[in-house]
Design a protein around this motif. Structure first.
Motif, PDB file in Angstrom:
ATOM      1  N   ASP A   1      -7.243   7.376  -4.693  1.00 26.68           N
ATOM      2  CA  ASP A   1      -6.075   7.565  -5.553  1.00 26.68           C
ATOM      3  C   ASP A   1      -6.079   8.958  -6.185  1.00 26.68           C
ATOM      4  O   ASP A   1      -5.014   9.556  -6.359  1.00 26.68           O
ATOM      5  N   ILE A   2      -7.252   9.470  -6.516  1.00 27.56           N
ATOM      6  CA  ILE A   2      -7.333  10.835  -7.045  1.00 27.56           C
ATOM      7  C   ILE A   2      -6.821  11.810  -5.989  1.00 27.56           C
ATOM      8  O   ILE A   2      -6.105  12.761  -6.304  1.00 27.56           O
ATOM      9  N   GLY A   3      -7.163  11.563  -4.737  1.00 27.03           N
ATOM     10  CA  GLY A   3      -6.671  12.405  -3.642  1.00 27.03           C
ATOM     11  C   GLY A   3      -5.169  12.350  -3.504  1.00 27.03           C
ATOM     12  O   GLY A   3      -4.512  13.390  -3.347  1.00 27.03           O
ATOM     13  N   VAL A   4      -4.607  11.161  -3.571  1.00 28.56           N
ATOM     14  CA  VAL A   4      -3.147  11.009  -3.457  1.00 28.56           C
ATOM     15  C   VAL A   4      -2.466  11.682  -4.649  1.00 28.56           C
ATOM     16  O   VAL A   4      -1.468  12.400  -4.482  1.00 28.56           O
ATOM     17  N   ASP A   5      -3.022  11.480  -5.844  1.00 27.55           N
ATOM     18  CA  ASP A   5      -2.479  12.112  -7.044  1.00 27.55           C
ATOM     19  C   ASP A   5      -2.533  13.633  -6.912  1.00 27.55           C
ATOM     20  O   ASP A   5      -1.576  14.335  -7.259  1.00 27.55           O
TER      21      ASP A   5
ATOM     22  N   PHE B   1       0.834  -1.204   0.000  1.00 24.18           N
ATOM     23  CA  PHE B   1       0.000   0.000   0.000  1.00 24.18           C
ATOM     24  C   PHE B   1       0.869   1.254   0.000  1.00 24.18           C
ATOM     25  O   PHE B   1       0.660   2.179  -0.798  1.00 24.18           O
ATOM     26  N   ILE B   2       1.867   1.301   0.876  1.00 27.91           N
ATOM     27  CA  ILE B   2       2.762   2.466   0.978  1.00 27.91           C
ATOM     28  C   ILE B   2       3.521   2.669  -0.323  1.00 27.91           C
ATOM     29  O   ILE B   2       3.624   3.801  -0.821  1.00 27.91           O
ATOM     30  N   ILE B   3       4.036   1.608  -0.899  1.00 33.66           N
ATOM     31  CA  ILE B   3       4.796   1.713  -2.150  1.00 33.66           C
ATOM     32  C   ILE B   3       3.897   2.225  -3.271  1.00 33.66           C
ATOM     33  O   ILE B   3       4.285   3.125  -4.029  1.00 33.66           O
ATOM     34  N   ARG B   4       2.700   1.681  -3.383  1.00 31.73           N
ATOM     35  CA  ARG B   4       1.788   2.104  -4.461  1.00 31.73           C
ATOM     36  C   ARG B   4       1.360   3.561  -4.306  1.00 31.73           C
ATOM     37  O   ARG B   4       1.313   4.314  -5.276  1.00 31.73           O
ATOM     38  N   LYS B   5       1.043   3.970  -3.104  1.00 31.37           N
ATOM     39  CA  LYS B   5       0.598   5.349  -2.900  1.00 31.37           C
ATOM     40  C   LYS B   5       1.758   6.327  -3.066  1.00 31.37           C
ATOM     41  O   LYS B   5       1.567   7.429  -3.587  1.00 31.37           O
TER      42      LYS B   5
END
Length: 90
Positions: free
Chosen positions: A71-75, A7-11
């Motif tokens: 994911d939109i938020g992280v982006d 999860f950490i790596i992907r985000k």
């Protein structure tokens, strides 16, 4: 179990990719247009977040993938951080 590590790596990857995309938009507008600094910042941010939205929408049509608002938020956070970097470098 490596669930949280994955999860950490992907985000982190999401954040970094959209930070870089923002900086590329910013550089392109800065070097090729006569727009004001504020307009370049806004346009770069808008396009980066818009791309994130369309990417997540696209993923809803791909088998085995899902579009996630998180994911939109992280982006978007990556893009916002890019904005802060551009302001700092100015």
């Amino acid at each position: 179990p490596v669930g949280w590590q994955d999860f950490i790596i992907r985000k982190t990857a999401h954040f970094s990719e959209y930070l870089i995309l923002y900086l590329l938009f910013y550089r392109a507008f800065k070097n090729t247009s006569k727009l004001s600094f504020k307009k370049i910042l806004f346009l770069s941010l808008f396009l980066t977040i818009f791309y994130s939205l369309t990417d997540e929408l696209h993923q809803t049509f791909v088998s085995g993938r899902t579009g996630r608002p998180f994911d939109i938020g992280v982006d978007s956070l990556g893009a916002i951080f890019g904005t802060l970097i551009a302001i700092k470098l100015k």
